[in-house]
Design an enzyme around this catalytic site. Structure first.
Site, PDB file in Angstrom:
ATOM      1  N   ASP A 108       0.786  -1.238   0.000  1.00 38.71           N
ATOM      2  CA  ASP A 108       0.000   0.000   0.000  1.00 38.71           C
ATOM      3  C   ASP A 108       0.816   1.285   0.000  1.00 38.71           C
ATOM      4  O   ASP A 108       0.251   2.376  -0.012  1.00 38.71           O
ATOM      5  CB  ASP A 108      -0.965  -0.005   1.205  1.00 38.71           C
ATOM      6  CG  ASP A 108      -0.245  -0.195   2.541  1.00 38.71           C
ATOM      7  OD1 ASP A 108       0.932   0.177   2.660  1.00 38.71           O
ATOM      8  OD2 ASP A 108      -0.889  -0.721   3.471  1.00 38.71           O
ATOM      9  N   HIS A 123       6.192  -8.188  -1.176  1.00 33.27           N
ATOM     10  CA  HIS A 123       5.121  -8.625  -2.078  1.00 33.27           C
ATOM     11  C   HIS A 123       4.836  -7.628  -3.183  1.00 33.27           C
ATOM     12  O   HIS A 123       3.746  -7.641  -3.761  1.00 33.27           O
ATOM     13  CB  HIS A 123       3.844  -8.912  -1.271  1.00 33.27           C
ATOM     14  CG  HIS A 123       3.956 -10.136  -0.413  1.00 33.27           C
ATOM     15  ND1 HIS A 123       3.260 -10.322   0.751  1.00 33.27           N
ATOM     16  CD2 HIS A 123       4.720 -11.251  -0.564  1.00 33.27           C
ATOM     17  CE1 HIS A 123       3.583 -11.497   1.277  1.00 33.27           C
ATOM     18  NE2 HIS A 123       4.466 -12.072   0.507  1.00 33.27           N
ATOM     19  N   THR A 193       1.173  -8.939  11.742  1.00 35.06           N
ATOM     20  CA  THR A 193       1.150 -10.045  10.780  1.00 35.06           C
ATOM     21  C   THR A 193       0.884 -11.364  11.491  1.00 35.06           C
ATOM     22  O   THR A 193       1.428 -11.624  12.558  1.00 35.06           O
ATOM     23  CB  THR A 193       2.442 -10.091   9.931  1.00 35.06           C
ATOM     24  OG1 THR A 193       2.363 -11.213   9.053  1.00 35.06           O
ATOM     25  CG2 THR A 193       3.710 -10.181  10.752  1.00 35.06           C
TER      26      THR A 193
HETATM   27  P1  NAD Z   1      -3.103 -11.111   7.761  1.00 36.19           P
HETATM   28  O1  NAD Z   1      -4.328 -10.528   7.167  1.00 36.19           O
HETATM   29  O2  NAD Z   1      -2.860 -12.553   7.600  1.00 36.19           O
HETATM   30  O3  NAD Z   1      -3.012 -10.774   9.320  1.00 36.19           O
HETATM   31  C1  NAD Z   1      -3.203  -9.501   9.810  1.00 36.19           C
HETATM   32  C2  NAD Z   1      -2.677  -9.477  11.238  1.00 36.19           C
HETATM   33  O4  NAD Z   1      -2.799  -8.153  11.728  1.00 36.19           O
HETATM   34  C3  NAD Z   1      -3.445 -10.385  12.206  1.00 36.19           C
HETATM   35  O5  NAD Z   1      -2.520 -11.133  12.968  1.00 36.19           O
HETATM   36  C4  NAD Z   1      -4.229  -9.401  13.094  1.00 36.19           C
HETATM   37  O6  NAD Z   1      -4.404  -9.866  14.396  1.00 36.19           O
HETATM   38  C5  NAD Z   1      -3.312  -8.195  13.059  1.00 36.19           C
HETATM   39  N1  NAD Z   1      -3.962  -6.899  13.301  1.00 36.19           N
HETATM   40  C6  NAD Z   1      -5.174  -6.479  12.898  1.00 36.19           C
HETATM   41  N2  NAD Z   1      -5.393  -5.204  13.265  1.00 36.19           N
HETATM   42  C7  NAD Z   1      -4.268  -4.801  13.901  1.00 36.19           C
HETATM   43  C8  NAD Z   1      -3.852  -3.568  14.491  1.00 36.19           C
HETATM   44  N3  NAD Z   1      -4.652  -2.493  14.509  1.00 36.19           N
HETATM   45  N4  NAD Z   1      -2.614  -3.505  15.050  1.00 36.19           N
HETATM   46  C9  NAD Z   1      -1.796  -4.584  15.053  1.00 36.19           C
HETATM   47  N5  NAD Z   1      -2.130  -5.776  14.498  1.00 36.19           N
HETATM   48  C10 NAD Z   1      -3.352  -5.873  13.933  1.00 36.19           C
HETATM   49  O7  NAD Z   1      -1.923 -10.230   7.183  1.00 36.19           O
HETATM   50  P2  NAD Z   1      -0.484 -10.625   6.788  1.00 36.19           P
HETATM   51  O8  NAD Z   1       0.063 -11.590   7.784  1.00 36.19           O
HETATM   52  O9  NAD Z   1       0.234  -9.389   6.504  1.00 36.19           O
HETATM   53  O10 NAD Z   1      -0.657 -11.439   5.403  1.00 36.19           O
HETATM   54  C11 NAD Z   1      -1.603 -11.152   4.439  1.00 36.19           C
HETATM   55  C12 NAD Z   1      -1.034 -10.822   3.066  1.00 36.19           C
HETATM   56  O11 NAD Z   1      -1.956  -9.948   2.511  1.00 36.19           O
HETATM   57  C13 NAD Z   1       0.254 -10.090   3.077  1.00 36.19           C
HETATM   58  O12 NAD Z   1       1.121 -10.853   2.372  1.00 36.19           O
HETATM   59  C14 NAD Z   1       0.034  -8.781   2.339  1.00 36.19           C
HETATM   60  O13 NAD Z   1       0.757  -8.772   1.123  1.00 36.19           O
HETATM   61  C15 NAD Z   1      -1.381  -8.803   1.912  1.00 36.19           C
HETATM   62  N6  NAD Z   1      -2.185  -7.649   2.336  1.00 36.19           N
HETATM   63  C16 NAD Z   1      -1.660  -6.402   2.300  1.00 36.19           C
HETATM   64  C17 NAD Z   1      -2.407  -5.336   2.728  1.00 36.19           C
HETATM   65  C18 NAD Z   1      -1.811  -3.957   2.646  1.00 36.19           C
HETATM   66  O14 NAD Z   1      -0.976  -3.688   1.780  1.00 36.19           O
HETATM   67  N7  NAD Z   1      -2.221  -3.069   3.557  1.00 36.19           N
HETATM   68  C19 NAD Z   1      -3.703  -5.529   3.203  1.00 36.19           C
HETATM   69  C20 NAD Z   1      -4.234  -6.833   3.173  1.00 36.19           C
HETATM   70  C21 NAD Z   1      -3.455  -7.887   2.754  1.00 36.19           C
END
Ligand code: NAD
Length: 249
Positions: A108, A123, A193
């Site tokens: 993002d 990614h 994550t």
């Molecule tokens: P995930 O969706 O698997 O996990 C998100 C994690 O964030 C969870 O463990 C959750 O408990 C935690 N979380 C949620 N809100 C939070 C907060 N306010 N503060 C701290 N922690 C919080 O995400 P991931 O492990 O990054 O893997 C998903 C994949 O999806 C990644 O590889 C990424 O490339 C992609 N992705 C990216 C974005 C982005 O660019 N913002 C958004 C969604 C998914």
């Protein structure tokens, strides 16, 4: 703030000050407070959309099906999102010389928008699109998405966002620079994550194995790392915990 959390934040700040080479490893959770939903969980994107839109082969064969949804969730909405205090906190820690590099799974661009300089996008990114025929890269411009499926201005091949789709390899340069950072690190600040996406989730384990790196984790709930390699678990929202850590600098 509960006393115990306050003590853990103090310990985390102390460890950060002592570290020789601290880096951050971030995931979708750090951007949740910027209004960007994660993929998984009850409010995640996959509760609303099918992950097949991001399967490389499905995208290539049915781009007219995938592109409108990709535009809606990634470009119309995420493109306008702003960094939150967690992104700004990390940028400040980099300016202070505490955090040396950031490895992010996010696409993002919010770390860069907050001012972070050394960011490895494991990614890929939303910022550019690539032609699946002639491999030219184009900086994102709304004009490219005016007619969908998006096509290459040079050869009219199919344009694909430059982030990693399912069944796609990790960008070589990001992979190399991330591993180089990991093997130098003696502290990893793991933020937001779940630790489920391969091979990204292996990086903190590699740091633990290579340098016995201290793992400080910020998450609203335990992740796959917490009980295995995390030394200090800071339970809470990244946008609230990071500014608390900064109070000690
Ligand atoms: P995930 O969706 O698997 O996990 C998100 C994690 O964030 C969870 O463990 C959750 O408990 C935690 N979380 C949620 N809100 C939070 C907060 N306010 N503060 C701290 N922690 C919080 O995400 P991931 O492990 O990054 O893997 C998903 C994949 O999806 C990644 O590889 C990424 O490339 C992609 N992705 C990216 C974005 C982005 O660019 N913002 C958004 C969604 C998914």
């Amino acid at each position: 703030m509960p006393n115990n959390l306050d003590n853990l934040i103090k310990r985390a700040a102390k460890a950060l000050k002592r570290a020789n080479y601290a880096i951050a490893f971030t995931g979708a959770g750090i951007s949740v407070e910027s209004g960007i939903p994660p993929f998984r969980g009850p409010t995640g994107l996959w509760s609303k959309y099918s992950p097949t839109i991001l399967d490389l082969y499905h995208f290539r064969d049915f781009p007219e099906e995938s592109w409108p949804t990709i535009k809606e969730i990634f470009y119309d909405y995420w493109e306008t999102a702003k960094p939150n205090p967690a992104h700004y906190g990390l940028a400040e820690l980099e300016t202070n010389g505490i955090i040396k590099e950031i490895i992010t799974q996010n696409i993002d661009n919010l770390h860069q928008k907050a001012g972070s300089k050394r960011v490895h996008e494991f990614h890929g990114t939303l910022k550019t699109l690539t032609c699946m025929d002639c491999y030219h890269n184009f900086k994102y411009d709304p004009i490219l998405l005016k007619k969908l499926p998006a096509s290459c201005p040079d050869c009219h091949g199919l344009l694909k966002p430059n982030f990693v789709f399912f069944s796609e390899a990790i960008p070589e340069q990001a992979k190399i620079s991330s591993i180089e950072a990991i093997v130098k690190a003696d502290l990893i600040l793991v933020i937001g994550t779940l630790g489920e996406v391969m091979p990204a989730c292996q990086l903190p384990y590699l740091a633990k194995k290579t340098n016995n790196a201290t793992i400080i984790e910020i998450n609203i709930e335990e992740s796959n790392f917490t009980r295995k390699i995390t030394d200090i678990f800071l339970k809470g929202k990244a946008g609230e915990i990071l500014p608390e850590i900064l109070h000690y600098f």
